[in-house]
Design an enzyme around this catalytic site. Structure first.
Site, mmCIF file in Angstrom:
data_model
loop_
_atom_site.group_PDB
_atom_site.id
_atom_site.type_symbol
_atom_site.label_atom_id
_atom_site.label_comp_id
_atom_site.label_asym_id
_atom_site.label_seq_id
_atom_site.Cartn_x
_atom_site.Cartn_y
_atom_site.Cartn_z
ATOM 1 N N LYS A 167 0.813 -1.223 0.000
ATOM 2 C CA LYS A 167 0.000 0.000 0.000
ATOM 3 C C LYS A 167 0.850 1.278 0.000
ATOM 4 C CE LYS A 167 -4.414 -1.766 1.608
ATOM 5 N NZ LYS A 167 -5.372 -1.939 2.691
ATOM 6 N N ARG A 178 -3.266 -9.909 5.265
ATOM 7 C CA ARG A 178 -3.812 -9.953 3.894
ATOM 8 C C ARG A 178 -2.703 -9.496 2.951
ATOM 9 N NH1 ARG A 178 -6.149 -6.554 0.262
ATOM 10 N NH2 ARG A 178 -7.808 -7.418 -1.028
#
Ligand code: HH2
Length: 280
Positions: free
Chosen positions: A226, A261
C-alpha cells in the site's frame, strides 16, 4: 508473543483456521484496475493458477474481490462485480482452501455465500444490515473493516480524526457487538489501512494495533504494497514494495495481528517461519 486471542479458532464452514500462529490471506483481485495487480487475471484459468500458486506458497485462505477500493476508484455495478467474481469463486472452492469474498455489496455477498464462500470480508464495515443478516444466515464469520465512509471515491476527504485509534476501535467494537447479537458466529477486526487514512493515521494505527487486539477478537492487517509502504520507502511501483510490506506486517504481528492480507505470499511465509521459530 503477546497472548492476544492466541488459541482462537475460526470455524469456516467445515475448515478450521487455528490462530495460534499468524495466518496468511492471499489476495486475488479479479479487477481490471486494482492498484497493484489489476488486470493480471483476466480469465478463470489465470485466477485459479494464481490461487494455486499462493496455496503452494503457504496461503491459509484466499480473498477474492471484483471491485477495486483504492482511493478514487470508480464504482462497479453489482452485476459486473458478480460477473467477475462468481465464476472464479466457483473454481476456487475446488481447491480445498477457505475462500473469503471481498465485497461491500449484499447482492454479491448473497450469491457468493450461496455458492459456498467461507468468510465474508466486508470493506463496508457491516454498515449495511443485509450483510449482517447474510453472515448470520449462512453461519460465516465476517471481517469488519473500518473506513470512515463506505465510498472509496470520497473516503480520503474524510481522513480527519482526533484520535484515530480510539475512533476506529469504537466503530469496530460497535459493529462487532451488533453482528454477534444478530447471530454472526465470529468477527475479525481490521483497521482498514489506507481507507480514508493518511500516513500519520496508518502509522498510529499500526503502532497501537494492540489496542484493537485487546477488544477480544482476532485482528487482520492489510498493508500489502500500500501507499504507506511507498511513502516510507520512496518506492513507487507497488510490486517492488515487498520487503516494506513484510516489515509492516511483522510490526502488526508483534502487536497482535493474527491474519495478514498479502499479495506476496512466499515472502510473508518465509518471514512468518522465522517469526514462529523465534516465538515458539
Ligand atoms: N484492502 C484492500 C481491499 N480489501 N480487505 C480488508 N479486510 N482489509 C484491507 O486492508 C483491504 C481489503 C485494498 O487492497 P487491494 O485489494 O490490493 O487493492 P484494490 O482495492 O485496488 O483492489
Amino acid at each position: 508473543m503477546p497472548p492476544y486471542n492466541a488459541g482462537v479458532k475460526l470455524e469456516l464452514r467445515g475448515h478450521t483456521l487455528d490462530l495460534e500462529r499468524p495466518r496468511l490471506m492471499g489476495v486475488l483481485n479479479v479487477t481490471p484496475d486494482s492498484f497493484s495487480d489489476g488486470g493480471r487475471y483476466p480469465s478463470v484459468e489465470a485466477a485459479l493458477a494464481r490461487a494455486r500458486t499462493m496455496q503452494a506458497e503457504g496461503a491459509d485462505l484466499i480473498d477474492v474481490g471484483g471491485e477495486s477500493t483504492r482511493p478514487g476508484a470508480a464504482p462497479v455495478s453489482p452485476d459486473e462485480e458478480k460477473r467477475r467474481v462468481l465464476p472464479v469463486l466457483e473454481a476456487l472452492l475446488e481447491l480445498g482452501i477457505p475462500v473469503s469474498i471481498d465485497t461491500r455489496k449484499p447482492e454479491v455477498a448473497a450469491e457468493a455465500l450461496a455458492l459456498g464462500a467461507h468468510l465474508l470480508n466486508d470493506v463496508g464495515g457491516l454498515r449495511d444490515g443485509r450483510m449482517v443478516r447474510l453472515a448470520a444466515e449462512y453461519g460465516v464469520p465476517v471481517v469488519i473493516m473500518h473506513s470512515p465512509v463506505n465510498d472509496p471515491q470520497t473516503m480520503m476527504q474524510h481522513a480527519r480524526y482526533d484520535d484515530v485509534v480510539r475512533e476506529v476501535a469504537g466503530f469496530l467494537r460497535h459493529q462487532a457487538e451488533g453482528a454477534l447479537a444478530a447471530g454472526v458466529p465470529a468477527v475479525v477486526l481490521d483497521p482498514g489501512f489506507g481507507f480514508g487514512k493518511r500516513l500519520e493515521h496508518n502509522l498510529e494505527l499500526l503502532r497501537r494495533l494492540d489496542e484493537l487486539a485487546s477488544l477480544g477478537h482476532p485482528v487482520l492487517a492489510g498493508l500489502s504494497r500500500k501507499r504507506t509502504i511507498g511513502e516510507l520507502t520512496g518506492v513507487d511501483a507497488p510490486e517492488r514494495r515487498v520487503c516494506g510490506s513484510v516489515a509492516a506486517h511483522l510490526a502488526a504481528v508483534a502487536r497482535g495481528a493474527r491474519i495478514l492480507r498479502v499479495h506476496d505470499v512466499a515472502a510473508h511465509a518465509q518471514a512468518l517461519a522465522v517469526w514462529n521459530g523465534v516465538e515458539a
